[in-house]
Structures are given as structure tokens and as C-alpha cells.
Write a protein that holds these residues in place. Structure first.
Motif, PDB file in Angstrom:
ATOM      1  N   VAL A 127       0.014  -1.015   3.448  1.00 43.78           N
ATOM      2  CA  VAL A 127      -0.151  -2.605   3.585  1.00 43.78           C
ATOM      3  C   VAL A 127      -0.679  -2.946   2.516  1.00 43.78           C
ATOM      4  CG1 VAL A 127      -0.893  -4.351   4.990  1.00 43.78           C
ATOM      5  CG2 VAL A 127       0.331  -2.194   6.037  1.00 43.78           C
ATOM      6  N   GLU A 128      -0.145  -4.140   1.945  1.00 42.73           N
ATOM      7  CA  GLU A 128      -0.969  -5.179   1.114  1.00 42.73           C
ATOM      8  C   GLU A 128      -2.399  -5.112   1.383  1.00 42.73           C
ATOM      9  OE1 GLU A 128      -1.069  -9.172  -1.165  1.00 42.73           O
ATOM     10  OE2 GLU A 128       0.804  -8.433   0.045  1.00 42.73           O
ATOM     11  N   PRO A 129      -3.342  -4.714   0.476  1.00 40.70           N
ATOM     12  CA  PRO A 129      -4.737  -5.180   0.946  1.00 40.70           C
ATOM     13  C   PRO A 129      -5.036  -6.396   1.393  1.00 40.70           C
ATOM     14  CG  PRO A 129      -4.628  -3.853  -1.165  1.00 40.70           C
ATOM     15  CD  PRO A 129      -3.257  -4.371  -0.870  1.00 40.70           C
ATOM     16  N   ASP A 130      -5.869  -6.559   2.670  1.00 45.43           N
ATOM     17  CA  ASP A 130      -6.340  -7.830   3.159  1.00 45.43           C
ATOM     18  C   ASP A 130      -5.375  -8.843   3.746  1.00 45.43           C
ATOM     19  OD1 ASP A 130      -8.953  -6.910   2.292  1.00 45.43           O
ATOM     20  OD2 ASP A 130      -8.469  -7.889   0.115  1.00 45.43           O
ATOM     21  N   ASN A 131      -3.901  -8.059   3.701  1.00 43.99           N
ATOM     22  CA  ASN A 131      -2.920  -8.936   4.361  1.00 43.99           C
ATOM     23  C   ASN A 131      -2.880  -8.673   5.861  1.00 43.99           C
ATOM     24  OD1 ASN A 131      -0.302 -10.109   5.114  1.00 43.99           O
ATOM     25  ND2 ASN A 131       0.221  -9.860   2.860  1.00 43.99           N
ATOM     26  N   LEU A 132      -3.360  -9.546   6.827  1.00 45.79           N
ATOM     27  CA  LEU A 132      -3.488  -9.210   8.082  1.00 45.79           C
ATOM     28  C   LEU A 132      -1.883  -9.504   8.984  1.00 45.79           C
ATOM     29  CD1 LEU A 132      -6.579 -10.833   9.285  1.00 45.79           C
ATOM     30  CD2 LEU A 132      -6.341  -8.492   8.331  1.00 45.79           C
ATOM     31  N   VAL A 133      -1.176 -10.259   8.124  1.00 48.48           N
ATOM     32  CA  VAL A 133       0.319 -10.336   8.577  1.00 48.48           C
ATOM     33  C   VAL A 133       1.019  -9.152   8.278  1.00 48.48           C
ATOM     34  CG1 VAL A 133       2.533 -11.679   8.097  1.00 48.48           C
ATOM     35  CG2 VAL A 133       0.211 -13.011   8.148  1.00 48.48           C
ATOM     36  N   GLU A 134       1.120  -8.621   7.281  1.00 43.71           N
ATOM     37  CA  GLU A 134       1.627  -7.276   7.328  1.00 43.71           C
ATOM     38  C   GLU A 134       1.075  -6.118   8.030  1.00 43.71           C
ATOM     39  OE1 GLU A 134       4.409  -6.659   5.269  1.00 43.71           O
ATOM     40  OE2 GLU A 134       4.384  -8.991   5.130  1.00 43.71           O
ATOM     41  N   LEU A 135      -0.203  -6.211   8.190  1.00 41.51           N
ATOM     42  CA  LEU A 135      -0.755  -5.321   9.149  1.00 41.51           C
ATOM     43  C   LEU A 135      -0.302  -5.272  10.312  1.00 41.51           C
ATOM     44  CD1 LEU A 135      -3.188  -3.272   8.534  1.00 41.51           C
ATOM     45  CD2 LEU A 135      -4.980  -5.085   9.670  1.00 41.51           C
ATOM     46  N   GLU A 136      -0.227  -6.543  10.998  1.00 46.14           N
ATOM     47  CA  GLU A 136       0.375  -6.630  12.364  1.00 46.14           C
ATOM     48  C   GLU A 136       1.608  -6.192  12.295  1.00 46.14           C
ATOM     49  OE1 GLU A 136      -0.387 -10.519  14.153  1.00 46.14           O
ATOM     50  OE2 GLU A 136      -2.429 -10.531  13.259  1.00 46.14           O
ATOM     51  N   LYS A 137       2.631  -6.705  11.251  1.00 42.41           N
ATOM     52  CA  LYS A 137       4.224  -6.099  11.250  1.00 42.41           C
ATOM     53  C   LYS A 137       4.109  -4.742  11.108  1.00 42.41           C
ATOM     54  CE  LYS A 137       6.567  -8.380   8.373  1.00 42.41           C
ATOM     55  NZ  LYS A 137       7.205  -8.952   7.115  1.00 42.41           N
ATOM     56  N   ALA A 138       3.189  -3.995  10.375  1.00 42.54           N
ATOM     57  CA  ALA A 138       3.279  -2.492  10.557  1.00 42.54           C
ATOM     58  C   ALA A 138       3.030  -1.963  11.924  1.00 42.54           C
ATOM     59  CB  ALA A 138       2.249  -2.068   9.402  1.00 42.54           C
ATOM     60  N   ILE A 139       2.105  -2.704  12.749  1.00 39.92           N
ATOM     61  CA  ILE A 139       1.901  -2.270  14.063  1.00 39.92           C
ATOM     62  C   ILE A 139       2.976  -2.105  14.813  1.00 39.92           C
ATOM     63  CG2 ILE A 139       0.746  -2.810  16.079  1.00 39.92           C
ATOM     64  CD1 ILE A 139      -1.507  -3.730  14.445  1.00 39.92           C
ATOM     65  N   LYS A 140       3.768  -3.306  14.806  1.00 38.43           N
ATOM     66  CA  LYS A 140       5.105  -3.407  15.515  1.00 38.43           C
ATOM     67  C   LYS A 140       6.083  -2.201  15.182  1.00 38.43           C
ATOM     68  CE  LYS A 140       4.750  -8.464  15.923  1.00 38.43           C
ATOM     69  NZ  LYS A 140       5.289  -9.608  15.401  1.00 38.43           N
ATOM     70  N   ASN A 141       5.979  -1.879  13.877  1.00 36.69           N
ATOM     71  CA  ASN A 141       6.893  -0.770  13.592  1.00 36.69           C
ATOM     72  C   ASN A 141       6.402   0.669  13.432  1.00 36.69           C
ATOM     73  OD1 ASN A 141       9.122  -2.299  12.697  1.00 36.69           O
ATOM     74  ND2 ASN A 141       7.926  -3.001  10.699  1.00 36.69           N
ATOM     75  N   LEU A 142       5.144   0.870  14.261  1.00 38.07           N
ATOM     76  CA  LEU A 142       4.799   2.321  14.527  1.00 38.07           C
ATOM     77  C   LEU A 142       5.519   3.136  15.314  1.00 38.07           C
ATOM     78  CD1 LEU A 142       0.816   1.593  15.619  1.00 38.07           C
ATOM     79  CD2 LEU A 142       1.617   2.921  13.610  1.00 38.07           C
ATOM     80  N   ASP A 143       6.621   2.872  16.185  1.00 30.90           N
ATOM     81  CA  ASP A 143       7.108   3.728  16.857  1.00 30.90           C
ATOM     82  C   ASP A 143       8.263   4.013  15.756  1.00 30.90           C
ATOM     83  OD1 ASP A 143       5.641   3.240  18.937  1.00 30.90           O
ATOM     84  OD2 ASP A 143       6.877   1.792  19.924  1.00 30.90           O
ATOM     85  N   LYS A 144       8.633   3.700  14.708  1.00 29.84           N
ATOM     86  CA  LYS A 144       9.705   3.942  13.999  1.00 29.84           C
ATOM     87  C   LYS A 144       9.197   5.331  13.285  1.00 29.84           C
ATOM     88  CE  LYS A 144      11.602  -0.594  12.766  1.00 29.84           C
ATOM     89  NZ  LYS A 144      11.884  -1.409  12.134  1.00 29.84           N
ATOM     90  N   ILE A 145       7.839   5.661  13.311  1.00 32.31           N
ATOM     91  CA  ILE A 145       7.433   7.043  12.597  1.00 32.31           C
ATOM     92  C   ILE A 145       7.517   8.269  13.474  1.00 32.31           C
ATOM     93  CG2 ILE A 145       5.301   7.973  11.504  1.00 32.31           C
ATOM     94  CD1 ILE A 145       6.604   5.551   9.879  1.00 32.31           C
ATOM     95  N   ALA A 146       7.868   9.240  13.159  1.00 34.09           N
ATOM     96  CA  ALA A 146       8.012  10.474  14.044  1.00 34.09           C
ATOM     97  C   ALA A 146       6.558  11.029  14.063  1.00 34.09           C
ATOM     98  CB  ALA A 146       9.099  11.350  13.611  1.00 34.09           C
ATOM     99  N   ARG A 147       6.019  11.309  15.132  1.00 36.70           N
ATOM    100  CA  ARG A 147       4.811  11.756  15.114  1.00 36.70           C
ATOM    101  C   ARG A 147       4.842  13.346  14.715  1.00 36.70           C
ATOM    102  NH1 ARG A 147       1.163   8.612  18.534  1.00 36.70           N
ATOM    103  NH2 ARG A 147      -0.122  10.284  19.078  1.00 36.70           N
TER     104      ARG A 147
END
Length: 363
Positions: A310-330
Motif C-alpha cells: 500500500v502507498e505509505p500513509d494512505n489509509l484509504v488504500e489500507l482499508e481497501k486492502a483489508i477488504k481484499n484480504l480474502d483474495k489471498i491464498a493462505r
């Protein structure tokens, strides 16, 4: 020509002077030192550890040295001058090392401090310096560079990103890192919470993780040494309704039991992390990582494969990444840890470095 050592080495580890091993004050340096000691002993080498009084470890023989603890360079300004006062533990540690150096084949310095580098020409036993942070101090940059010129090949760092913070990057050996994967249990069915693990100090950027926890409503479990209480108190006052829980500084076994069940691991560092040991601990548990795209973690996390950069200090992108966590295969996270960050692979890299230093001294 490289000479491979055929006999066990007598190694002396010089620990960080900012805190006793086991206290958590030394952050990742404590953990890395113990990991390496464990692996070197497993390979048949002798390991003694010089460390501040009160140090505890299961690996290697600790020689406790009394004295006043050193202030971490991370807490000082870039132009802060070096000061040495009577009874500093670092001074006492290296006075002891000077006296016993003849009993060892190689000294490994884990301290990011001026004195061990300055003393290198006055110690007859070769010294390998493992630098734990990027460029933070003008006077440190100067003494490390001088050492890298006078004793080529003796300066090692964890990542290319860390090396590139120095003007002498080309003279730094990149050795990476590793963990004992047996200590980390893979979990394929996480619970609905996030984890943040680090020293609680401003450069670690905990407030960003707390804010996104508040905005998303996803609970955040916080673990790590409480280094700056006023900083932590201010976070609690600023985010009274955030769903956060501080669990303290936990042993690895307890920490990974909590980490492994999380949906994702957040790394919201303000500074350029040299490596990010907790990133590979998360991978070993199968936990996707969301990290700011700077420093060592940007070399570890595969964007869209084992986490999100995520772009440093970008909380909007941080939240977007959280929504996409389930797309990552553990399972992919665990596989990366096994392929790249085993303690055995790390031990090979460190042994090769030690061999090269000793071969150079013979030639």
C-alpha cells in the motif's frame, strides 16, 4: 579463492546494548541473535553471547555484563553526536571482548552503535557486523563506511532496500533472514480480527492501524514491547471507541497462536524498516500481510500473492486492502515462508559470510 571451514567455529556474539535479551527492548535484534545462535549450535559451532545483565536465552552461553543501558539510536536525531559516559554497558561489553578475543575465531556484532565499528582495527579477531537498521545517523554512516573500506566484506544487512539507504550500498552483503518454521502453525480458517505486532513507538505507526480498525469495525489485536507509554496513552485517548486490544509482549509460542488465527497482519511503519521479521512470521502462519510499500517488507510481500503493498500513509488504500484480504491464498503465504525464509537457508547464508571473512583474513 573461497575457503570453506571444515571444523566447528568458536563464535562470540556481541548483543545490542539497549536492553537485556528477552526484555523486548532490543526488538527484532534479540530475536535474530537467538535464531542464529540456535542454528549455529545445531551445526556444531560453539556460541557464546556477550549481553547486558539480566539477559535470558535457551541458545548459547550468555556472559552477562553490568552497566548502564544505551539509548537506542532510533530515538536520537540524525545529527546527534556520539557520547560515551562511564559505566555504559556497551563500553563494558567491548572491554570484556577485547580481553577474551583470543578464545574465538570470529566475533559477530549485533549492535547498531559507534563503538564496535570504531574498535574494529584494534581487535585482532575478525569482526562481522550485522547492521540492523538503515541510515539513521550521520556519524554512524561515516564509521560504518570506514569499516567497510578497511575491512571489505564485513558489513552485512538484511535487504537491498536497507542497503540502498547508505551511500556505500555496494559494499554491503545482503544476508536476508530466517525463522524456525516448526515454531509456527499454519491456520487455514481464520477468525475475524487483524493483528499488529511491533515495539509500540512512533516510528512503527500504530495509530494508522488503530484508525482503520475503527473505520472498518474489525477488531485489532496489538502485541509488542511497550517502549513509549505516552505514545500509547495518546493513541488510546485519540481513539476511545476503536475495537483494539493490547495483549502485551508475548513469547513466540503465544504470539503465533494469536497471529495464526487472524485474517491479516498490518504493518504501518513510518520509517524504512530494514527487514520486518514479523512479516515472515505471519507468512509462516499462513497470514496475508498488508504493509506500506517501503523498506524491507516491500521485498518480502508478493503484491496480490501473499499480501498487499500500500502507498505509505494512505489509509484509504489500507482499508481497501483489508477488504481484499480474502483474495489471498493462505497456503501461498506458508509456501513462500518455506521456500525463502527457513532457518536452514538463513544458516547457509550466514555460514558462507563467515567463511568469506575468515578466508580473507588468511589470504
Amino acid at each position: 579463492m573461497k575457503i570453506t571451514q571444515t571444523k566447528p567455529l568458536r563464535l562470540l556474539f556481541a548483543s545490542t546494548p539497549v536492553g537485556a535479551i528477552g526484555s523486548g527492548i532490543g526488538g527484532g535484534v534479540e530475536f535474530i541473535l537467538q535464531n542464529l545462535a540456535q542454528e549455529m549450535i545445531r551445526r556444531g559451532h560453539k556460541v557464546d553471547i556477550v549481553a547486558p545483565q539480566g539477559s535470558i536465552t535457551k541458545f548459547g552461553h550468555i556472559i552477562e555484563i553490568p552497566g548502564e543501558l544505551q539509548t537506542s539510536m532510533q530515538l536520537l536525531n540524525r545529527d546527534t553526536p556520539i557520547s560515551i559516559i562511564p559505566n555504559f554497558v556497551l563500553t563494558n561489553m567491548w572491554e570484556f571482548i577485547r580481553e577474551v578475543q583470543g578464545n574465538y575465531d570470529l566475533i559477530i556484532n549485533f549492535a547498531y552503535d559507534w563503538l564496535p565499528f570504531y574498535l574494529s582495527p584494534f581487535i585482532n579477531t575478525p569482526i562481522a557486523h550485522l547492521v540492523s537498521v538503515g541510515s539513521l545517523s550521520n556519524v554512524m554512516d561515516e564509521i560504518i563506511e570506514k569499516t567497510s573500506i578497511r575491512f571489505p566484506g564485513t558489513i552485512a544487512v538484511y535487504t537491498k532496500a536497507q542497503a540502498e539507504t547508505f551511500s556505500f550500498a555496494s559494499r554491503c552483503r545482503i544476508v536476508g533472514n530466517g525463522i524456525d518454521l516448526k515454531d509456527y502453525q499454519y491456520c487455514d480458517q481464520p477468525d475475524n480480527y487483524l493483528v499488529w505486532v511491533a515495539r509500540i513507538s512512533p516510528e512503527k505507526g500504530l495509530e494508522d492501524a488503530v484508525e482503520v480498525a475503527k473505520n472498518t469495525g474489525i477488531p485489532l489485536k496489538i502485541m509488542g514491547f511497550l517502549q513509549d507509554k505516552s505514545y500509547w496513552d495518546n493513541i488510546q485517548k485519540s481513539y476511545p471507541d476503536a475495537p483494539i486490544e493490547y495483549l502485551g509482549f508475548l513469547p513466540i509460542r503465544e504470539m503465533q497462536l494469536i497471529l495464526r488465527r487472524s485474517r491479516g497482519y498490518l504493518m504501518t511503519h513510518r520509517w524504512s524498516e530494514a527487514f520486518g521479521m514479523t512479516t515472515i512470521q505471519a507468512l509462516a502462519c499462513g497470514v496475508p500481510i498488508i504493509t506500506y510499500n517501503k523498506g524491507g517488507p516491500s521485498e518480502i510481500v508478493g503484491h496480490g500473492q501473499t499480501g498487499w503493498l500500500v502507498e505509505p500513509d494512505n489509509l484509504v488504500e489500507l482499508e481497501k486492502a483489508i477488504k481484499n484480504l480474502d483474495k489471498i491464498a493462505r497456503s501461498t503465504c506458508r509456501q513462500q515462508a518455506e521456500a525463502e525464509y527457513s532457518i536452514e537457508a538463513y544458516g547457509d547464508r550466514m555460514e558462507n559470510w563467515f567463511d568469506d571473512i575468515l578466508a580473507q583474513m588468511i589470504s
